[in-house]
Design an enzyme around this catalytic site. Structure first.
Site, PDB file in Angstrom:
ATOM      1  N   CYS A  34       0.850  -1.210   0.000  1.00 41.27           N
ATOM      2  CA  CYS A  34       0.000   0.000   0.000  1.00 41.27           C
ATOM      3  C   CYS A  34       0.873   1.243   0.000  1.00 41.27           C
ATOM      4  CB  CYS A  34      -0.848   0.038   1.257  1.00 41.27           C
ATOM      5  SG  CYS A  34      -1.872  -1.397   1.470  1.00 41.27           S
ATOM      6  N   HIS A  37      18.511 -37.388  -2.828  1.00 44.22           N
ATOM      7  CA  HIS A  37      17.731 -37.704  -1.618  1.00 44.22           C
ATOM      8  C   HIS A  37      16.254 -37.424  -1.816  1.00 44.22           C
ATOM      9  CE1 HIS A  37      21.449 -38.416   0.483  1.00 44.22           C
ATOM     10  NE2 HIS A  37      21.924 -37.267   0.014  1.00 44.22           N
TER      11      HIS A  37
END
Ligand code: AGP
Length: 606
Positions: A2, A501
């Site tokens: 804003c 992994h």
């Protein structure tokens, strides 16, 4: 984010407010509005979407008046819509608001019980009705004080009053707010940039302060209503820094400015004659620091991650990093011998500021690395190191990222040498290398043509990976973030050694994967990780540095070679093609490059 603007003048203010709202567009928003006081009546015009839509509505519903407020809204409470756009008004009061009122739900219930009707879904409207209610039995100043004591949360406010033809009230708690001084008029703005088109004389409010702005004078008060004397700062006038020049987008200009911004920053911090560092008035003795915690958000966090590797390599300090929005709620053990470093381009990021505030409340050593030296984070840090990049307007951070890394590297050199963790010879070599950085960044910008050839593959793919080890890992994260925030495509930065992994399962035929493998100590291992993803069908864009002896080309889709430089500084160079990749990918998609959807330049709410 804003943005607020307020003007009280001897002349009509609508056009000036509209022009100032355009200066606030870079903050990112989804609706806008303006309110003036015209012949004792509050008039409002608002819109969903851009300021152009507001201008169109204003042409249909002209509003005049010598006093007014304007706002660009980035939705927090309530969907982006005209009714939720600010200002929010009663017949007595009109309010624009940045931030979040955390107790708005309970206040709304109390006010509805008192008979007040709410038109919007916003938290801001409670402020309108609270002040309207207080004004029934209190004067203006006491009504403001009562409201400030009632609302919880963070805010910057601009308020005009139906029966006050020449004053605007501003109030600040956790969200920046500045007053500007003009000829026969004065201003209120979210930041100096909003005011720059009208003045370079500004005063910043501190938290819990409020002000009464009139066209011929401004008064400042603390939360109890006691008068406060404030300094007027004179900011640099160079307007051209705020223009795109020959560039289509600010981001393109800011990427190409990096050789200059790096050179300016090096000149600020390095004495070429004595080959020493210009970091003056460092407030702590080296022996009083035995650990470092680096804190930031987004790209600034990535520069913290990068600095961790440098500090670990060059000093015996214990170094950790944390994301500001995590740190602020963690059960922290604050240490007197730890230096807490806050990295923030805007110096207004709410999470980073909150983390700093927490550290200040625990009375520990705080240092900030910012681009806006008059920002809240800079003002509330015990020591500030500016990155000297000039205004960064594009929401996606580019030149500030390299600036943050550069100042962190220079700070690391300073501490390493002062603590005798590195000797004079190494220190001098590393300082001298920095003098080479600007020209090598400039050469690396020339990889743009190669990048343009590959960007379509990234935007057409359902996802991509950015892999790196060691110094290249933070850059892999940054490259992925850039592509995400500009081209709106899935991209994941990952440690190259971690693929096996789990994420290796993501790799499928034709998937674009960027592998960052400069010829540093991690090179060979990263190349073997690269082969793992190629074997599963990935299209690899290899980014490495020039080396005529050892060319790595087998099965690689594309490779880009950056200039050779001291290994410590290769992260700066391998970042450049990734910035260009994100830029051209977004260009390819026709997206709003300087104001990507849903994003804001400075996230001043949590
Ligand atoms: C970076 O491209 C993003 N715009 C964002 O991650 C940004 O770095 C983050 O919001 C932190 O902003 P700051 O540096 O102003 O604190």
């Amino acid at each position: 984010m804003c943005g607020i603007i307020g003007i009280t003048s001897t002349k009509n203010v609508s056009a000036s407010i509209l022009n100032s709202l355009r200066k606030l567009e870079y903050r990112g928003y989804d609706s806008a509005g303006i309110a003036t006081l015209e012949s004792g009546i509050i008039k409002e015009v608002k819109c969903e979407g851009r300021v152009d839509a507001l201008e169109k509505n204003l042409s249909k519903q002209k509003i005049d008046g010598n006093i007014g407020i304007g706002h660009v809204r980035w939705a927090t409470h309530g969907v982006p819509s005209t009714i939720n756009a600010h200002p929010h008004s009663s017949d007595k009061v009109s309010v624009v608001h940045n931030g979040i009122i955390e107790n708005s739900t309970i206040l709304k219930k109390l006010l509805i019980k008192k008979g007040y009707e709410f038109k919007s879904q916003t938290d801001t409207e409670v402020i309108v009705h609270l002040i309207t209610d207080y004004l029934k039995k209190n004067n203006l100043k006491n009504s403001i004080i009562k409201m400030l004591n009632k609302v919880h949360g963070s805010f910057a406010l601009g308020i005009i009053f139906q029966d006050q033809p020449d004053l605007i009230v501003g109030a600040r708690r956790g969200s920046p707010l500045a007053v500007g001084y003009g000829p026969n008029e004065n201003y209120l703005g979210s930041d100096s940039y909003a005011l720059k088109s009208m003045t370079n004389k500004v005063t910043y409010l501190n938290d819990s302060e409020f002000c009464i702005v009139k066209k011929d004078g401004v008064e400042f008060f603390d939360e109890k209503g006691n008068k406060v004397n404030k300094k007027v700062l004179e900011l640099s006038k160079n307007e051209n820094q705020y223009e795109k020049g020959d560039y289509k987008h600010f981001m393109a200009k800011e990427i190409d400015e990096q050789p200059i911004t790096i050179k300016n920053c090096v000149n600020e911090y390095i004495n070429r004659i004595s080959n020493s560092l210009n970091i003056y008035n460092f407030p702590w003795k080296d022996k009083d620091i035995s650990s470092i915690l680096l804190i930031g958000c987004g790209t600034a966090y990535h520069s913290c991650l990068m600095a961790k590797y440098w500090f670990e390599q060059m000093t015996t300090l214990d170094v950790n990093v944390d994301i500001a929005s995590e740190f602020r709620y963690r059960k922290n053990r604050f240490k007197k011998d730890c230096l807490y470093i806050f990295v923030s381009q805007s110096g207004e990021t709410a999470d980073t500021y909150a983390a700093l505030d927490l550290c200040n409340k625990n009375n520990v050593k705080t240092c900030s690395i910012v681009n806006v030296v008059e920002s809240s984070i800079a003002r509330d840090s015990k020591f500030v190191l500016p990155i000297h990049c000039g205004p960064e307007i594009g929401v996606a951070s580019t030149k500030a990222f390299l600036g943050q890394m550069l100042v962190l590297y220079i700070l690391c050199l300073k501490l390493a040498y002062a603590r005798k963790d590195i000797d004079k010879k190494i220190f001098s070599f590393k300082v001298k290398s920095l003098l080479e950085l600007s020209k090598n960044v400039k050469k690396t910008l020339l990889t743009e043509d190669q990048i343009q050839l590959v960007c379509k593959s990234f935007v057409d793919a359902k996802g991509s990976m950015f892999l790196g080890r060691g110094f290249s890992y933070p850059i892999a994260l940054e490259g992925a973030l850039k592509l995400k925030e500009l081209a709106y495509v899935h991209a994941e930065g990952y440690p190259a050694g971690e693929m096996k992994h789990g994420p290796l399962a993501l790799i499928e035929d034709g998937m674009p994967v960027v592998v960052l493998a400069p010829r540093d100590e991690y090179f060979k291992k990263t190349i073997s990780n690269m082969q793992e993803v190629i074997a599963r069908g990935a299209k690899v864009l290899l980014i490495t540095n020039k080396n005529k002896d050892e060319v790595v080309h087998e099965n690689i889709w594309q490779s880009i070679e950056v200039e050779n430089i001291n290994d410590d500084l290769l992260p700066f160079l391998i970042t450049i093609p990734l910035q260009k990749l994100a830029y051209h990918s977004a260009l390819n998609k026709g997206y709003d490059i300087d104001k990507p959807r849903n994003l804001a330049k400075s996230v001043t709410v949590e």
